[in-house]
Scaffold this motif. Sequence first.
Motif, PDB file in Angstrom:
ATOM      1  N   LEU A  80       0.834  -1.203   0.000  1.00 15.31           N
ATOM      2  CA  LEU A  80       0.000   0.000   0.000  1.00 15.31           C
ATOM      3  C   LEU A  80       0.866   1.250   0.000  1.00 15.31           C
ATOM      4  O   LEU A  80       0.591   2.212  -0.719  1.00 15.31           O
ATOM      5  CB  LEU A  80      -0.923  -0.006   1.228  1.00 15.31           C
ATOM      6  N   LEU A 139      -9.573   2.519   0.160  1.00 17.93           N
ATOM      7  CA  LEU A 139      -9.112   1.133   0.131  1.00 17.93           C
ATOM      8  C   LEU A 139      -9.283   0.509   1.498  1.00 17.93           C
ATOM      9  O   LEU A 139      -8.904   1.103   2.514  1.00 17.93           O
ATOM     10  CB  LEU A 139      -7.647   1.039  -0.295  1.00 17.93           C
ATOM     11  N   PHE A 153      -9.968  -4.990  -1.024  1.00 19.43           N
ATOM     12  CA  PHE A 153      -8.671  -5.654  -1.082  1.00 19.43           C
ATOM     13  C   PHE A 153      -8.762  -7.011  -0.395  1.00 19.43           C
ATOM     14  O   PHE A 153      -9.140  -7.094   0.774  1.00 19.43           O
ATOM     15  CB  PHE A 153      -7.635  -4.754  -0.409  1.00 19.43           C
ATOM     16  N   ILE A 187      -2.073  -3.810  -6.240  1.00 19.88           N
ATOM     17  CA  ILE A 187      -2.631  -2.585  -5.650  1.00 19.88           C
ATOM     18  C   ILE A 187      -2.161  -1.372  -6.436  1.00 19.88           C
ATOM     19  O   ILE A 187      -2.947  -0.491  -6.791  1.00 19.88           O
ATOM     20  CB  ILE A 187      -2.209  -2.444  -4.173  1.00 19.88           C
TER      21      ILE A 187
END
Length: 694
Positions: free
Chosen positions: A258, A342, A379, A408
């Motif tokens: 991330l 997210l 996710f 991602i």
Amino acid sequence: MGGDSKWRKVTLALGLNTCLHLPTTTDDDDSLHSPAPSSRSRSSDVRHRMPTTPTPSSSGLQLSKYGVKSSSKRICAICLTTMKSINGRSIFTAECSHSFHFHCITSNVKHGNRVCPICRARWKQIPIDKSSSSRTKSNVNSRSLSDFNSYQLLQGIPPQQTHSTTNPEPYIFDDDELINPKNEQDCSHNPDSNGTIDIKTYPEVSSVARSNHLNDFAILIRLKAPVTKPNRNARVPLDLVTVLDISGSMTGTKIALLKQAMGFVIQNLGALDRLSVIAFSSSARRLFPLRRMTETGKQKSLQMINSLVANGGTNIAEALKKGAKVMTDRKFNNPVSSFILLSDGQDTYTTLSPRTKGLKTDHHILLPDCNIPIHTFGFGTDHDANAMHMISEKSGGMFSFIEAENVIQDAFAQCIGGLLSVVVQELRVEVVCVHPMLKVKSIKAGSYKVSLDPNGRSGLIDVGDLYAEEERDFLVTMDIPVDETCNESMSLVRFKVIHKDPLNRTTVTAGVNDDVIIARTETTAGEQMVSIEVDRQRNRLRAASAIAEAQAAAERGDLTAAKAVLDDCREKLADTVSARSADRLCVGLVAELSEMKERMASRKLYESSGRAYVLSGLSSHSWQRATARGDSTEETSQIQSYQTPSMVEMVNLSQTMCFSMNSSSSMVKPLVGNSSKNKKSLRSVHSFPQQLLR
């Protein structure tokens, strides 16, 4: 004896029954919103309201949140020394009546702590020492810091402890950075840009006999946004708020990737774009206000992203509320605004979606009225796909399903590739019947808002923003009546397209004098060929309807019925004009329906990936915009993805960036190259340009 003496001082300062232990996790101080409990209130309801994740004190020790307030003012609870105003040591007494050395408490609050280290009361007034430096930092559990330093992914940026070390949040988020300083060129004004939308119309057939009556005659209007200019600075700047899940389930590789993805986003924003980041776990905190992505702004932002540590629960509702506050409180507005959310889990504080029968969804909690699209990214296999899809759908954003951890960055790249290429805003399409005998029967526009005049003579489609070279297809249906008195042709409808050109800051109107015309002949010799363009869009709409019906059946627990709906749609698609001509969109739709059926093979598979994959596909078709979906195979990568050239370019850039660990510094350095060794495989963000489907 020295240790016993220090322990005695602690018990005197904090109360005899106070617990003191090392924390196993850390969380941001902003997660504490409850007022301090009184000395008489020790009931279980107070304990129930407090977060389960321990909250560290300024000394790195966990102070009990339920102990008795100390009445002693002889010991400073921070430095554990005698409370005397000597040698320049002033005394600060807080609103909760606890006292500390002034220099001790200012060192504590400058890192973002707004609560009393003893009773956890939230302070409205805090002591600030403007002359002090930032040499004193909060201690962090050594194991957590070690794990965190193992995943420093951002271009040599040094870590900064945890995100709780930021400045205290203001009550009003009006501290956003100026959008366009006078000493910089205004890149949003581009008098040479081509802001004209390309408009094409296709009637179902080109001629109808005067004696024939046709029901549900379809007319397709296709809109294509102008191309982006070679000069990438000649575009409208963006205000972006990213809302990032850093709960305990994001530890390890997840939060590392991330950070890497956010590093890519930051590096590809321009000097006039502004970014703000909301990090959330058990609570939500704004890491920094809307900040321009100059070189200095990027450096500071990367440092803050690099400091994140995963722990705690998942509070999506509070995070969205705080993100919306950033947008609504800002003093200045860039022309384009958007959210990215997210999460890899389900909200543990709010009922977000009806996952079991009888639960009620609180839309008002999730979606503050800021009228800005929220692009959501579910996710992994444990996120709440229903909630994430609902958030995006209600706000006008897209829902993407990130099944594999290593995509991602590519999913984010596709999203910002679109956001950084907005060339059309506030687009509206007006439909007006020309012939006096005609009425608009329906306008098929997916999730876009459609309104019809009560007499059926006109209609309106609210489209909103378009990315460069992005296309939209809408089907208008009407009944063609018998008309023996008609001449050789009949004017059916007129499309009027109105939009704002954000580059030139002008309003553009097109299509006013262009009528859709069909021939009205004496007879029609032989069977007419249906327009392949109209048939293609009917197939897309048919598939989208089947996906929605199958998803509803699966949510009821009837996977057999859901798979039957998908099979039936595949059979109908195979019998269309498009399928017989081997149309690539039709082939892609059939492959997509097959993939969805496979993900409904069992309840367990549907729960883990099928639901998210289906909802992401539904989002894509409803808005005619690209989403990231699952981990598709080579065969299903042919699915229509609605990608624009700007999206493809940004995804390609992401895929050619690889990160390599520097063993000497535990930093990960970016490598750029085109070799197959460095390029990542991205099958879930489809690289199938829309124009190839034509």
